[in-house]
Motif scaffolding. Structure first.
Motif, mmCIF file in Angstrom:
data_model
loop_
_atom_site.group_PDB
_atom_site.id
_atom_site.type_symbol
_atom_site.label_atom_id
_atom_site.label_comp_id
_atom_site.label_asym_id
_atom_site.label_seq_id
_atom_site.Cartn_x
_atom_site.Cartn_y
_atom_site.Cartn_z
ATOM 1 N N TYR A 111 -8.483 7.783 -4.089
ATOM 2 C CA TYR A 111 -7.424 6.808 -3.852
ATOM 3 C C TYR A 111 -7.405 6.309 -2.424
ATOM 4 C CZ TYR A 111 -5.549 7.237 -8.498
ATOM 5 O OH TYR A 111 -5.405 7.178 -9.844
ATOM 6 N N LEU A 112 -7.926 7.117 -1.517
ATOM 7 C CA LEU A 112 -7.999 6.642 -0.117
ATOM 8 C C LEU A 112 -8.828 5.359 -0.055
ATOM 9 C CD1 LEU A 112 -8.379 9.907 1.950
ATOM 10 C CD2 LEU A 112 -6.366 8.492 1.622
ATOM 11 N N VAL A 113 -9.923 5.338 -0.857
ATOM 12 C CA VAL A 113 -10.756 4.127 -0.906
ATOM 13 C C VAL A 113 -9.925 2.968 -1.455
ATOM 14 C CG1 VAL A 113 -12.827 3.084 -1.865
ATOM 15 C CG2 VAL A 113 -12.801 5.518 -1.262
ATOM 16 N N THR A 114 -9.170 3.278 -2.550
ATOM 17 C CA THR A 114 -8.316 2.225 -3.122
ATOM 18 C C THR A 114 -7.384 1.651 -2.068
ATOM 19 O OG1 THR A 114 -8.326 3.553 -5.117
ATOM 20 C CG2 THR A 114 -6.796 1.681 -5.051
ATOM 21 N N PHE A 115 -6.727 2.557 -1.290
ATOM 22 C CA PHE A 115 -5.795 2.094 -0.241
ATOM 23 C C PHE A 115 -6.507 1.201 0.759
ATOM 24 C CE2 PHE A 115 -3.282 6.252 -0.812
ATOM 25 C CZ PHE A 115 -2.707 5.735 -1.967
ATOM 26 N N ALA A 116 -7.661 1.709 1.207
ATOM 27 C CA ALA A 116 -8.377 0.962 2.251
ATOM 28 C C ALA A 116 -8.747 -0.431 1.760
ATOM 29 C CB ALA A 116 -9.645 1.729 2.666
ATOM 30 N N VAL A 117 -9.319 -0.469 0.534
ATOM 31 C CA VAL A 117 -9.738 -1.770 -0.005
ATOM 32 C C VAL A 117 -8.510 -2.653 -0.217
ATOM 33 C CG1 VAL A 117 -10.753 -2.934 -1.990
ATOM 34 C CG2 VAL A 117 -11.819 -0.885 -1.039
ATOM 35 N N MET A 118 -7.435 -2.058 -0.741
ATOM 36 C CA MET A 118 -6.221 -2.816 -1.001
ATOM 37 C C MET A 118 -5.682 -3.430 0.290
ATOM 38 S SD MET A 118 -2.934 -1.357 -2.955
ATOM 39 C CE MET A 118 -1.417 -2.249 -3.067
ATOM 40 N N LEU A 119 -5.700 -2.592 1.346
ATOM 41 C CA LEU A 119 -5.211 -3.058 2.642
ATOM 42 C C LEU A 119 -6.078 -4.229 3.134
ATOM 43 C CD1 LEU A 119 -3.013 -2.272 4.711
ATOM 44 C CD2 LEU A 119 -4.784 -1.005 5.934
ATOM 45 N N ALA A 120 -7.409 -3.983 3.082
ATOM 46 C CA ALA A 120 -8.335 -4.999 3.597
ATOM 47 C C ALA A 120 -8.209 -6.295 2.801
ATOM 48 C CB ALA A 120 -9.776 -4.470 3.528
ATOM 49 N N VAL A 121 -8.245 -6.143 1.469
ATOM 50 C CA VAL A 121 -8.173 -7.341 0.633
ATOM 51 C C VAL A 121 -6.857 -8.067 0.883
ATOM 52 C CG1 VAL A 121 -7.983 -8.159 -1.740
ATOM 53 C CG2 VAL A 121 -9.733 -6.496 -1.126
ATOM 54 N N GLY A 122 -5.779 -7.299 0.960
ATOM 55 C CA GLY A 122 -4.458 -7.903 1.201
ATOM 56 C C GLY A 122 -4.454 -8.713 2.485
ATOM 57 N N LEU A 123 -4.996 -8.101 3.563
ATOM 58 C CA LEU A 123 -4.985 -8.801 4.857
ATOM 59 C C LEU A 123 -5.837 -10.066 4.801
ATOM 60 C CD1 LEU A 123 -5.146 -5.809 7.360
ATOM 61 C CD2 LEU A 123 -3.195 -7.269 6.811
ATOM 62 N N ILE A 124 -7.050 -9.894 4.202
ATOM 63 C CA ILE A 124 -7.959 -11.056 4.177
ATOM 64 C C ILE A 124 -7.376 -12.181 3.331
ATOM 65 C CG2 ILE A 124 -10.217 -11.856 3.356
ATOM 66 C CD1 ILE A 124 -11.246 -9.031 4.160
ATOM 67 N N VAL A 138 0.841 -1.193 0.000
ATOM 68 C CA VAL A 138 0.000 0.000 0.000
ATOM 69 C C VAL A 138 0.882 1.251 0.000
ATOM 70 C CG1 VAL A 138 -1.685 1.304 1.328
ATOM 71 C CG2 VAL A 138 -1.924 -1.152 1.094
ATOM 72 N N ALA A 139 1.914 1.219 0.869
ATOM 73 C CA ALA A 139 2.789 2.390 0.968
ATOM 74 C C ALA A 139 3.518 2.627 -0.347
ATOM 75 C CB ALA A 139 3.791 2.166 2.104
ATOM 76 N N ALA A 140 4.063 1.555 -0.932
ATOM 77 C CA ALA A 140 4.832 1.710 -2.166
ATOM 78 C C ALA A 140 3.937 2.200 -3.294
ATOM 79 C CB ALA A 140 5.484 0.381 -2.540
ATOM 80 N N PHE A 141 2.726 1.647 -3.341
ATOM 81 C CA PHE A 141 1.781 2.050 -4.386
ATOM 82 C C PHE A 141 1.497 3.555 -4.297
ATOM 83 C CE2 PHE A 141 -2.790 2.356 -5.712
ATOM 84 C CZ PHE A 141 -2.569 2.161 -7.065
ATOM 85 N N ASP A 142 1.253 3.972 -3.056
ATOM 86 C CA ASP A 142 0.960 5.395 -2.829
ATOM 87 C C ASP A 142 2.170 6.243 -3.229
ATOM 88 O OD1 ASP A 142 0.177 7.843 -1.966
ATOM 89 O OD2 ASP A 142 0.202 7.368 0.183
ATOM 90 N N TYR A 143 3.357 5.847 -2.722
ATOM 91 C CA TYR A 143 4.522 6.705 -2.876
ATOM 92 C C TYR A 143 4.974 6.784 -4.339
ATOM 93 C CZ TYR A 143 9.063 8.753 -1.773
ATOM 94 O OH TYR A 143 10.146 9.572 -1.703
ATOM 95 N N PHE A 144 5.025 5.609 -4.995
ATOM 96 C CA PHE A 144 5.633 5.612 -6.326
ATOM 97 C C PHE A 144 4.658 5.901 -7.465
ATOM 98 C CE2 PHE A 144 8.646 2.951 -3.926
ATOM 99 C CZ PHE A 144 9.812 3.674 -4.180
ATOM 100 N N PHE A 145 3.378 5.503 -7.291
ATOM 101 C CA PHE A 145 2.525 5.530 -8.483
ATOM 102 C C PHE A 145 1.334 6.469 -8.399
ATOM 103 C CE2 PHE A 145 4.479 1.267 -8.238
ATOM 104 C CZ PHE A 145 5.337 1.428 -9.321
ATOM 105 N N VAL A 146 0.798 6.693 -7.169
ATOM 106 C CA VAL A 146 -0.398 7.538 -7.092
ATOM 107 C C VAL A 146 0.042 9.000 -7.194
ATOM 108 C CG1 VAL A 146 -2.293 8.271 -5.615
ATOM 109 C CG2 VAL A 146 -1.664 5.863 -5.721
ATOM 110 N N PRO A 147 -0.528 9.709 -8.135
ATOM 111 C CA PRO A 147 -0.135 11.131 -8.294
ATOM 112 C C PRO A 147 -0.551 11.933 -7.052
ATOM 113 C CG PRO A 147 -1.951 10.547 -9.778
ATOM 114 C CD PRO A 147 -1.567 9.313 -9.091
ATOM 115 N N PRO A 148 0.240 12.836 -6.592
ATOM 116 C CA PRO A 148 1.578 13.148 -7.099
ATOM 117 C C PRO A 148 2.559 12.028 -6.724
ATOM 118 C CG PRO A 148 1.112 14.400 -5.126
ATOM 119 C CD PRO A 148 -0.139 13.698 -5.463
#
Lengths: 235, 919
Positions: free
Chosen positions: B492-505, B471-481
């Motif tokens: 994108y906050l929704v994307t992060f949240a879902v990504m985090l949740a899906v990843g954990l599950i 999640v951190a790398a995605f945010d830092y390297f690819f999500v504008p800015p």
């Protein structure tokens, strides 16, 4: 008869058998001396100079096989064994120790007399093999001097081992020779376990010398013990 | 209300208890609230009374502590000398159990039941010694303070602030035949203390200030009184059960205590015990092992073992259930066992987590309509008990012979975390190239793939790390800015949240899946191991084979050496005589094994008995009694004492026992069969002999007496005739005797085949020569093709077969009829036959011929006991061959037997070679 009656020492502990032997043998003009024990028997054998010794294996004081061994230390007189043990190992042990023949109890007087005669004849003609004599039994004739063998007058060719086997049997004609004795004498001591050698050569010999090898009259098998060359074959 | 009948199980248990008691000695406990109340005094006084009554009393141990009132009481009593044990340079005096059992008095006094024995004793605790004394039928008097009772241990600790470790299981107390409360009011006790009757003056002062405070003494006295009263109540209840007073009959309550791998388990177990004893109920302590719990560190699992052991000491049955879901397993087990009350600790999950994730307790309460559910409130971490837990853990470890948790396993995880970082970095750099071509959403997918991979390979922790990093790398390297954690679009906050949740599950699910697969893999392997074991055992024929198979499989499964020890005829355990194999345990202690065999209890390392010994010794109990001992020397005791492993060992032992019993039963059946056969044989033998021996004997006696009596009056011809009669009849008896002797030798199994290579011709020829005189009346043809091979047989025996067959042919066919004897060689066997042209065999009875004492015609003129063919069959079968009889189509009977040729006939060396050897 020019010669005195043959002397027989009977070493046997059972009084009934002794009685039967005494009456039976005396009737056939043998001189009998009886011993109840092995020790007494050895003394009699030494003092009475017997022509033949009849020995029971189951003696109260010493084992019969030991008696044979002691006798064989100083005499080559024929020894006939009487025993109630009919296991082959007992027979072989007695024969290997130097006995000439073996009779299992019960036996008939005729059987015993036949064995005694064979043994005495064999003992009185040891010169048969010496001096190039000729051996004859039934339709077999062996010229020991020229190493020739004839069956019904026709010469038979034998291999060296067959010939050696035959002469060994002739040397002890009438006597039972154990597998061990024959193997040692013909092949040498290292062959004593290879009894099939002996059996195969005996088979060959029978095919060459017997009229019907399946029903031999000359070269007899003593079951589990050894072989015997019969000298008085009725033709 | 439904009338409740006495529970048959309970009745049976009671009968069994009483049966056991008849053999067992009686135990009387002098029970007191604290030291100094006069237990030893009371015990000794009573011993004197018993002695005066003429009872054989011996003092095993009496701790008089030099007290002036007590010491004189020892006078006049026989005192066993103590056993001196050297321990770290000091000499320790211990009770001499063996001497006591050897002395075997009617009654023995063993003070201080809760005493812990010095290391190197047979049992760790004195109550174990007492148990053995009782087992050997000696009555025991002993003393006990209330604080030493396991179930009251924590309460007493709470009251006095002093916790004692020398405890005895409540079952010992409950099973005592008699408990005498030695009571002294607190004031009197304090008075005695001050007078120096209990301790020396300074000690007494200190004792009064700490332990012997009046408040403590009152509380302890109450506990002791109450405990005694409970016992009396229980006796009353037993009495009523006995008399079947239905009105007060209570349903068999059964309490199920569910524990988890937490320190709460210990207070929960104690509370369960108190509940169960107040209800007079049986109780079970269950530990449910879910896949998650199976992943616990070994230290935590050992701890659970310690709890279960504590529960056993308190008298509970314990069980470990393996199930994917806790609540379902509990409910199923509770129904199966007819549990009436289920006890839980208070749920640990509280607030929203309990609401969201649920709790086992909630599910059980919801589903269980037929049980009472108890939630026991337990202080979360009582300060005093914290230390206690620690030592409980050390206790269970020491019991298992384990060292502390090893850090090696923990270290292994670090590579997983490194990998999770590396994989995230790899995906990030791959995405950096792909960012121009792919939508950002697809990059998220790539990251999730990485998380799943990490979860699959390295487990939960690394997968969580991987998720967060992704999640951190995605945010830092690819999500504008780009190259900042700032986010321009709130979406994108929704994307992060879902990504985090899906990843954990996804991570958790994958890990669970993986562990399930691993567990089922384990189970499958275990099933395969057991299957292989039972299959191999099934193929064994002797006890030695069974031991070999057992040692091999146990070695493979438990990674240890083992040995199956069996007793000799006198019941003394012996080392096995068979050869050792790879996993054999050498030098097993026969003394320990003997004890285990005699007592039917486990002993050795990690147990109550002889824990100092190397290896664990398990009794092997069969249906009819003890069978032997399995001694096991595991690399790691955990592999033996974990519940599932113990079940596995039990299964192994059961299998071994069954196999041994199978072999023994088969042997016994064989012996019984032989016995029965011998019996019927003896009968037919007697009748046959009485006929076949008496007939010729009559002729002999008659003929010989005529000879003697007739004397000279008889003509020569008559004498000859009589002589012939005697001779022939004697011959007949000789044959009979020979046959009987041969049969007896064959039956006794003392005949060893003297197999040699023989020409068939010689065998046939030998028989014909021997039977010549008897074959004169029959023309005999020999049919043997030339070139028959050598056969590997006992020639003498085989000649006997042919001889018997030929004699039969002569005996049963009219004179002049031809007899044929022949042999032929097949590919795998050589067969011989003897054929006649007589009347043939009775149809349908061909096989009967070979039975003992069978004759074609009963009691005919033909002589012989009918053993000839039986001897033939025995000889042929000893050669591995078969014999049968049939009628020939052209008339007459044929007997045919075949000897298998298992080996190639030997080749003989050519003659030149032999001669070379000879010369």
């Amino acid at each position: 008869m020019t010669k005195a009656n043959p002397v027989i020492v009977v070493i046997e502990d059972d009084p009934q058998i002794r009685r039967f032997l005494r009456t039976g043998l005396q009737a056939h003009e043998f001189e009998i001396h009886e011993a109840e024990t092995g020790k007494l028997g050895l003394i009699l054998a030494a003092t009475r100079k017997p022509d033949l010794i009849i020995l029971d294996l189951g003696l109260p004081d010493v084992d019969g096989v030991e008696v044979i061994k002691k006798l064989r230390e100083w005499t080559s007189r024929p020894v006939i064994i009487l025993s109630a043990r009919n296991m082959e190992t007992d027979k072989v042990a007695a024969l290997d120790a130097g006995a000439d023949d073996y009779l299992t109890k019960p036996f008939g007087l005729d059987e015993l007399l036949a064995r005694i005669r064979v043994a005495l004849r064999h003992a009185s003609r040891p010169e048969l093999v010496d001096g190039g004599n000729v051996f004859k039994a039934g339709n077999l004739k062996v010229d020991l001097g020229q190493r020739r063998v004839y069956r019904d007058g026709e010469e038979v060719h034998l291999t060296p081992i067959e010939y050696r086997l035959l002469t060994t049997l002739i040397k002890h004609a009438g006597k039972v020779l154990t597998h061990r004795q024959l193997l040692t004498e013909v092949w040498g001591p290292s062959y004593v376990e290879n009894s099939h050698y002996l059996r195969i050569y005996m088979g060959c010999l029978r095919h060459k010398l017997e009229a019907d090898p399946a029903r031999p009259k000359l070269l007899l098998t003593e079951a589990g013990t050894g072989y015997r060359l019969v000298t008085d074959v009725s033709p | 209300m439904i009338e409740q009948r006495p529970d048959p199980d309970a009745l049976l248990a009671k009968v069994q208890r009483e049966e056991a008691k008849k053999r067992r000695g009686k135990l009387k406990i002098f029970f007191g609230a604290s030291a100094g109340v006069g237990k030893t005094y009371a015990m000794l006084s009573e011993a004197h009374e018993k002695r005066a009554e003429g009872c054989d009393v011996v003092v095993g141990v009496a701790e008089t502590h030099g007290r002036a009132e007590t010491v004189p009481l020892l006078e006049g009593l026989e005192v066993l000398p103590p056993r001196i044990i050297e321990y770290r340079g000091t000499q320790i005096r211990e009770f001499d159990l063996d001497a006591a059992i050897r002395r075997h008095p009617t009654l023995i006094l063993v003070d201080e039941l809760a005493h812990t024995n010095a290391q190197g004793s047979r049992h760790p605790k004195r109550w174990n010694d007492v148990d053995e004394l009782l087992d050997s039928g000696i009555d025991v008097y002993t003393t006990l303070n209330v604080q030493h009772l396991e179930s009251l241990n924590d309460i007493v600790g709470g009251i006095t602030q002093i916790r004692v470790w020398e405890t005895i299981p409540d079952t010992v107390f409950e099973r005592a035949d008699e408990v005498e409360l030695v009571d002294l009011p607190p004031d009197d006790l304090l008075e005695r203390l001050r007078e120096g009757k209990v301790y020396l003056p300074q000690q007494a002062e200190r004792a009064i200030r700490s332990f012997f405070r009046k408040g403590n003494l009152i509380a302890l006295r109450e506990l002791a009184l109450r405990r005694t009263a409970e016992r009396v109540d229980a006796q009353m209840r037993d009495y009523r059960e006995d008399q079947a007073i239905r009105d007060v009959w209570r349903a068999g309550e059964r309490v199920l205590v569910c524990i988890g791998p937490t320190p709460l388990a210990e207070p929960l177990i104690r509370a369960g015990k108190r509940l169960a004893s107040s209800l007079h109920a049986d109780w079970i302590v269950a530990y449910i092992e879910t896949p998650q719990l199976q992943r616990l560190a070994p230290a935590a699992r050992d701890e659970v073992l310690g709890y279960l052991r504590l529960a056993e000491e308190l008298g509970a049955d314990t069980v470990t259930l393996s199930a994917p879901e806790m609540s379902a397993a509990i409910l199923e087990y509770a129904r199966e066992k007819n549990v009436s009350k289920i006890v839980f600790g208070k749920p640990t999950r509280t607030g929203w987590r309990r609401w969201l994730l649920g709790s086992v307790v909630d599910v059980v309460v919801r589903e269980a309509h037929d049980f009472d559910v108890y939630l026991l409130a337990c202080d979360k971490e009582p300060a005093a008990s914290n230390a206690a837990e620690l030592s409980l853990l050390t206790r269970s470890r020491a019991y298992l012979g384990l060292r502390g948790a090893n850090g090696a396993a923990a270290k292994k995880r670090y590579p997983g975390y490194l990998w999770s970082v590396a994989i995230t970095a790899l995906i990030t750099s791959a995405s950096a190239f792909a960012v121009g071509y792919l939508e950002l959403v697809n990059l998220v997918m790539l990251y999730l793939l990485g998380v799943m991979f990490v979860a699959m390979r390295f487990g939960r922790g690394p997968s969580v790390v991987s998720t967060v990093l992704s999640v951190a790398a995605f945010d830092y390297f690819f999500v504008p800015p780009r190259f900042s954690f700032a986010v321009s679009d709130v979406q994108y906050l929704v994307t992060f949240a879902v990504m985090l949740a899906v990843g954990l599950i996804v991570g958790t699910l994958t890990v669970n899946l993986r562990s399930q697969a691993k567990i089922s893999g384990h189970r499958e392997r275990r099933a395969a191991v057991l299957y292989a074991f039972t299959r191999e055992l099934g193929a064994t024929q002797t006890e030695g084979d069974i031991a070999h198979v057992a040692v091999k499989h146990i070695g493979e499964e438990f990674e240890g050496q083992s040995v199956v020890l069996l007793p000799d005829f006198q019941g003394r355990i012996r080392h096995p005589g068979s050869q050792s194999v790879q996993y054999s345990f050498h030098g097993a202690d026969l003394g320990v094994a003997q004890w285990v065999f005699d007592h039917g209890k486990v002993a050795g390392k990690g147990t109550d008995t002889l824990p100092g010994t190397e290896g664990v010794y398990f009794p092997m109990k069969g249906a009819a009694g003890p069978i032997g001992v399995l001694a096991l020397l595991p690399v790691n005791l955990r592999r033996v004492f974990l519940p599932e492993q113990q079940r596995l060992i039990d299964t192994f032992i059961n299998q071994i026992v069954q196999a041994i019993e199978r072999v023994r039963l088969a042997r016994e059946a064989q012996v019984a069969k032989v016995k029965a056969e011998t019996e019927s044989l003896r009968n037919s033998l007697l009748s046959a002999i009485s006929h076949d021996f008496r007939t010729p004997l009559a002729s002999i006696v008659g003929a010989s007496s005529s000879l003697i009596d007739g004397g000279t009056h008889l003509s020569e011809d008559a004498k000859l005739d009589l002589g012939k009669t005697i001779y022939e009849e004697a011959r007949r008896m000789t044959r009979l005797a020979n046959n009987l002797l041969d049969m007896a030798r064959l039956e006794a199994g003392s005949v060893k085949l003297n197999r040699q290579w023989c020409p068939i011709e010689e065998i046939v020829g030998g028989v014909l020569t021997r039977l010549q005189s008897r074959l004169t009346a029959h023309p005999v043809t020999v049919k043997s093709p030339p070139g028959l091979p050598l056969v590997h047989v006992d020639a003498v025996m085989l000649e006997q077969v042919l001889e018997n067959l030929l004699e039969n042919a002569v005996k049963y066919t009219p004179n002049g009829t031809p007899i044929e004897i022949g042999a032929e060689a097949g590919a795998e066997e050589v067969s011989f036959w003897v054929a006649d042209s007589g009347p043939g065999l009775p149809a349908g009875k061909e096989d009967m011929l070979f039975e003992k004492f069978y004759r074609g015609a009963t009691e005919g003129a033909q002589s012989g006991v009918g053993l000839g063919l039986t001897i033939c069959r025995a000889i042929v079968e000893a050669h591995g061959g078969t014999i049968r009889a049939e009628n020939r189509p052209e008339g007459g009977a044929v007997f045919r037997f075949a000897i298998p040729m298992t080996e190639e006939p030997p080749q003989i060396a050519p003659e030149e070679e032999q001669l070379a050897n000879v010369q």
